[in-house]
Design an enzyme around this catalytic site. Structure first.
Site, PDB file in Angstrom:
ATOM      1  N   HIS A 119     -14.505 103.711  76.373  1.00 41.48           N
ATOM      2  CA  HIS A 119     -15.324 104.604  75.553  1.00 41.48           C
ATOM      3  C   HIS A 119     -16.610 105.029  76.267  1.00 41.48           C
ATOM      4  CE1 HIS A 119     -13.190 103.021  71.665  1.00 41.48           C
ATOM      5  NE2 HIS A 119     -12.446 103.829  72.381  1.00 41.48           N
ATOM      6  N   CYS A 146     -29.160 119.913  82.346  1.00 41.72           N
ATOM      7  CA  CYS A 146     -28.426 119.462  83.525  1.00 41.72           C
ATOM      8  C   CYS A 146     -29.090 120.069  84.759  1.00 41.72           C
ATOM      9  CB  CYS A 146     -26.968 119.914  83.413  1.00 41.72           C
ATOM     10  SG  CYS A 146     -26.035 119.663  84.929  1.00 41.72           S
ATOM     11  N   GLY A 186     -12.795  90.095  69.861  1.00 45.32           N
ATOM     12  CA  GLY A 186     -13.872  90.739  69.103  1.00 45.32           C
ATOM     13  C   GLY A 186     -13.651  92.195  68.781  1.00 45.32           C
ATOM     14  N   SER A 188     -11.683  94.897  65.893  1.00 45.04           N
ATOM     15  CA  SER A 188     -10.976  95.021  64.613  1.00 45.04           C
ATOM     16  C   SER A 188      -9.665  95.775  64.794  1.00 45.04           C
ATOM     17  CB  SER A 188     -11.861  95.744  63.587  1.00 45.04           C
ATOM     18  OG  SER A 188     -12.254  96.999  64.113  1.00 45.04           O
TER      19      SER A 188
END
Ligand code: OAD
Length: 256
Positions: A119, A146, A186, A188
């Site tokens: 992620h 940028c 850890g 879900s």
């Protein structure tokens, strides 16, 4: 205790190990999990308002500031015993891959190298137009431009509705299919496609070890071992039961 020893024995024999971590492993470092009813980040904020490309388009300043606040909170946190145990496990297993859903960078800070951050990483920023990583930037009050094209910079994290980085997910999938032991720590297991990885590994014959403070919603069955407890306690206990030499591998050379 018995299950921890069983897991230690299983890992001692394994040459190929993959690990998936989620927000739970960083809870003991003081970073709230996503779905914790009392302290979870999503309990105070609506993710749809903040963690989507549409939200950034609508209100870039709000989204940039929210991430800036999270970034500074994460910067004040340090890896815990769970992160360190996984960095140590990597040194002892010939073919190893750590797959994390966390964006806090604490695995890297603990010394993990054979790793994919599915992620992204909140400590990095990238161009919102072409995704090019920008190493340094000024100003934490609004998204700076940028330096290459002038488009606003954004955090280098995967937002809801966005694809995962293709190469990182392909590497994670390959590791899940090939490993002998898969540790799910850890998480879900609610957000796809990462949530499927433990079951893919299990379907391909791996022993699945689930480490979580709560087994609610976690799968059960043959070839699945539940270790209920905090990652910062359970992972060092597993490591203590390992009879493996330190493989002294150079970083990121394992095939998984
Ligand atoms: P969650 O917040 O959904 O789940 C955290 C899990 O950790 C829960 O199952 C807790 O029971 C468990 N837990 C809490 N403290 C623990 C501890 N000390 N030791 C072991 N387990 C503990 O977080 P994730 O599963 O990581 O996605 O969430 C997955 C993804 O959903 C995140 O990466 C994020 C989110 O939406 C994106 O941002 C794209």
């Amino acid at each position: 205790m018995e299950a921890t020893l069983e897991v230690g024995a299983r890992l001692s024999k394994a040459r190929r190990v993959a690990v998936l971590t989620g927000a739970g492993i960083s809870a003991e470092s003081g970073i709230p999990t996503f779905r914790d009813a009392l302290t979870g980040l999503w309990a105070t904020y609506d993710p749809e308002e903040l963690a989507t490309p549409q939200a950034f388009e609508r209100n870039p300043v709000l989204v940039w500031n929210w991430y800036a606040e999270r970034r500074s909170r994460v910067a004040a946190c340090v890896p815990n015993a769970g992160h360190h145990a996984l960095a140590e496990l990597e040194r002892r297993i010939p073919e190893f891959l750590l797959i994390t859903q966390n964006v806090d960078g604490l695995h890297g800070a603990a010394g993990s190298r054979r790793m994919v951050e599915l992620h992204g990483n909140i400590r990095r920023v990238k161009c919102s137009r072409d995704g090019r990583i920008v190493e340094s930037w000024d100003g934490d009050l609004r998204p700076p431009p940028c330096p290459h094209c002038g488009a606003p910079l954004r955090p280098d994290v995967v937002w809801f509705g966005e694809m995962l980085p293709e190469a990182a997910f392909a590497r994670a999938l390959d590791a899940a299919r090939r490993c002998e032991v898969f540790l799910s720590v850890g998480t879900s297991n609610l957000v796809e496609p990462a949530a499927s990885l433990p079951w893919i590994a299990h379907r391909h014959g791996a022993t699945l070890i689930i480490v979580n403070t709560s087994m609610e919603g976690q799968r059960n069955g043959p070839g699945i071992v539940h270790l209920t407890g905090a990652a910062g306690t359970v992972l060092p206990a597993i490591l203590a039961g390992l009879a493996l030499p330190d493989c002294a591998r150079s970083p990121d050379t394992g095939r998984l």
